[in-house]
Scaffold this active site. Structure first.
Site, PDB file in Angstrom:
ATOM      1  CB  VAL A 263     -47.000  19.880 -24.626  1.00  0.00           C
ATOM      2  CG1 VAL A 263     -45.820  19.175 -23.959  1.00  0.00           C
ATOM      3  CG2 VAL A 263     -46.730  20.062 -26.117  1.00  0.00           C
TER       4      VAL A 263
ATOM      5  CB  ILE B 273     -52.490  20.422 -34.869  1.00  0.00           C
ATOM      6  CG1 ILE B 273     -51.004  20.053 -34.771  1.00  0.00           C
ATOM      7  CG2 ILE B 273     -52.767  21.328 -36.054  1.00  0.00           C
ATOM      8  CD1 ILE B 273     -50.543  19.149 -35.900  1.00  0.00           C
TER       9      ILE B 273
ATOM     10  CG  ASP C 128     -44.176  26.607 -36.691  1.00  0.00           C
ATOM     11  OD1 ASP C 128     -44.453  27.801 -36.917  1.00  0.00           O
ATOM     12  OD2 ASP C 128     -44.916  25.851 -36.041  1.00  0.00           O
TER      13      ASP C 128
ATOM     14  CE  LYS D 115     -46.080  17.921 -31.316  1.00  0.00           C
ATOM     15  NZ  LYS D 115     -45.497  18.974 -32.168  1.00  0.00           N
TER      16      LYS D 115
END
Length: 447
Positions: free
Chosen positions: A138, A135, A281, A152
């Protein structure tokens, strides 16, 4: 691509075209076999083309499609080797790369979120993205105080894209499911959908990341970059150097693999115990092995991306460690009773305690040995055992339930095991469980 494709009809068409492309290649492959080409050559060619199409589309769409691909990538160790080969490179690409957002779009987002004079905050800012995720992407920069930072920036339209993709992926889950035996795709997609709002909220992410950064400040094993600034869809953190875990999986030395795996397990168990949060994650793109000139025992694990966390104020649930300890002690009846109390076995389901223990024991083997080597072959064996309709484990597994409170813990654990098998890591993982997993060391005189 000017920004993240947002029109549902466009994204849906791309995803819907995937099964049609796969079917077309199957027809083409049949024609080639009839024409005299060896079946194994045709099959390998079809697998490679299918992988290229599937993950090219997922990567280009970013959003939920790429997020799903990243989650799926950690399970490739469960694939049979003859199937895994063509898919492995395509899956790995999704862990740390995607088509970049143009510099003009990045500048617009930064001006909207940090103010028209956003460049005053930076001594340097690199317009070329250093990395891209599901989504956001960086950029590397130097903050006004001289610190090297990672900036980010969330893709415009990320929220709409995430929901659209996950809804569409749910419809084609039956086509993706057979790739990985033993993994039920639909609940995975449903859980990802529930986490959309949280992952889009960079303020929540900044809070979770800073909590970890403060807790692990000065830690000899784990490093989490501190948050420098945050505003809406922009998050600025200290830059994290190191060797990407995907690179170690691809070509790392034995020392790098073992040290990275050991630290990954330490973070899995120590993180919730020390912060009350579970990093949810764990794909290789979110980790770096920070090496220096010293011996491997001095290398650290760098951890990034706290967009998805599970909030566990008491650490990992006590019943997890307790049930694991009792299972290793052969206390079948007590294990079944605890599983029933926690909702893994519904009240109307009658199960044989010994059969439940037989189902669990191969999977908890790493907790039984002082040192364990995770391999793709071991994971494939576990996946095939659960997925084979002829196996007793298949019937028993269908009768078990996964309570909502354990869903994210379950996925994180499976994902971490997937990464460990990709690494082929060997280490004293049991030691970490004895130290950090509530309930596991009780009555053993070791913790």
């Amino acid at each position: 691509m000017s920004d993240l494709p947002r029109k549902a009809v466009t994204r849906t068409a791309k995803l819907a075209a995937l099964p049609l492309g796969i079917a077309g290649r199957a027809t083409l492959g049949l024609g080639k076999r009839i024409g005299g080409r060896p079946a194994d050559v045709v099959a390998a060619e079809m697998q490679q083309r299918t992988a290229d199409q599937l993950f090219k589309v997922l990567g280009e769409l970013k959003g939920g499609a790429m997020k799903f691909g990243q989650v799926l990538s950690v399970f490739e160790a469960a694939l049979p080797e003859e199937v895994a080969g063509p898919y492995r490179a395509a899956l790995t690409k999704l862990q740390d790369a995607a088509p970049p957002m143009p510099a003009a779009t990045v500048h617009t987002v930064l001006a909207e979120r940090l103010g028209a004079r956003w460049r005053d905050d930076f001594l340097e800012f690199d317009d070329r993205p250093a990395a891209a995720a599901s989504i956001g992407q960086v950029h590397r920069g130097v903050w006004r105080d001289g610190r090297v930072v990672a900036v980010k920036v969330q893709y415009p339209g990320a929220g709409e894209a995430l929901l659209s993709d996950l809804n569409q992926l749910a419809r084609v889950a039956r086509l993706i499911g057979p790739l990985i035996p033993g993994l039920d795709i639909k609940p995975l997609i449903a859980e990802l959908r529930e986490r959309v709002a949280e992952e889009l909220d960079y303020a929540l992410e900044a809070k979770a990341q800073q909590a970890h950064a403060e807790e692990f400040e000065g830690d000899p094993d784990i490093r989490v970059p501190a948050v420098v600034a945050q505003s809406d869809q922009v998050l600025v953190s200290e830059w994290l150097d190191g060797v990407p875990l995907a690179e170690i999986i691809a070509r790392g030395s034995r020392e790098e693999r073992d040290r990275a795996g050991w630290l990954l397990v330490r973070f899995l168990f120590a993180g919730p115990a020390r912060t009350g949060l579970l990093h949810a994650d764990p794909h290789p793109g979110n980790f770096r092995l920070i090496k220096d000139d010293g011996p491997p025992e001095g290398w650290r694990l760098g951890v990034m991306d706290f967009g998805t966390v599970d909030r566990l104020p008491e650490g990992l649930p006590l019943p997890v460690g307790t049930a694991l300890r009792m299972a290793l002690a052969g206390e079948a009846g007590a294990v079944l009773e605890m599983l029933r109390q926690e909702g893994f076995v519904k009240p109307t389901i009658e199960l044989d305690p010994d059969a439940v223990l037989d189902y669990l024991m191969p999977m908890i083997e790493p907790a039984a040995e002082d040192r364990f080597t995770f391999t793709r072959a071991w994971m494939r064996t576990q996946a095939a055992r659960i997925a084979d309709p002829r196996s007793p484990a298949y019937d028993l597994g269908k009768q078990l339930n996964l309570p909502p409170s354990y869903l994210l813990i379950h996925r994180v654990t499976l994902s971490t095991i997937g990464v460990l098998c990709q690494l082929g890591a060997e280490a004293p993982f049991r030691r970490e469980m004895l130290e950090w997993l509530p309930g596991f060391a009780r009555d053993e005189g070791l913790g």
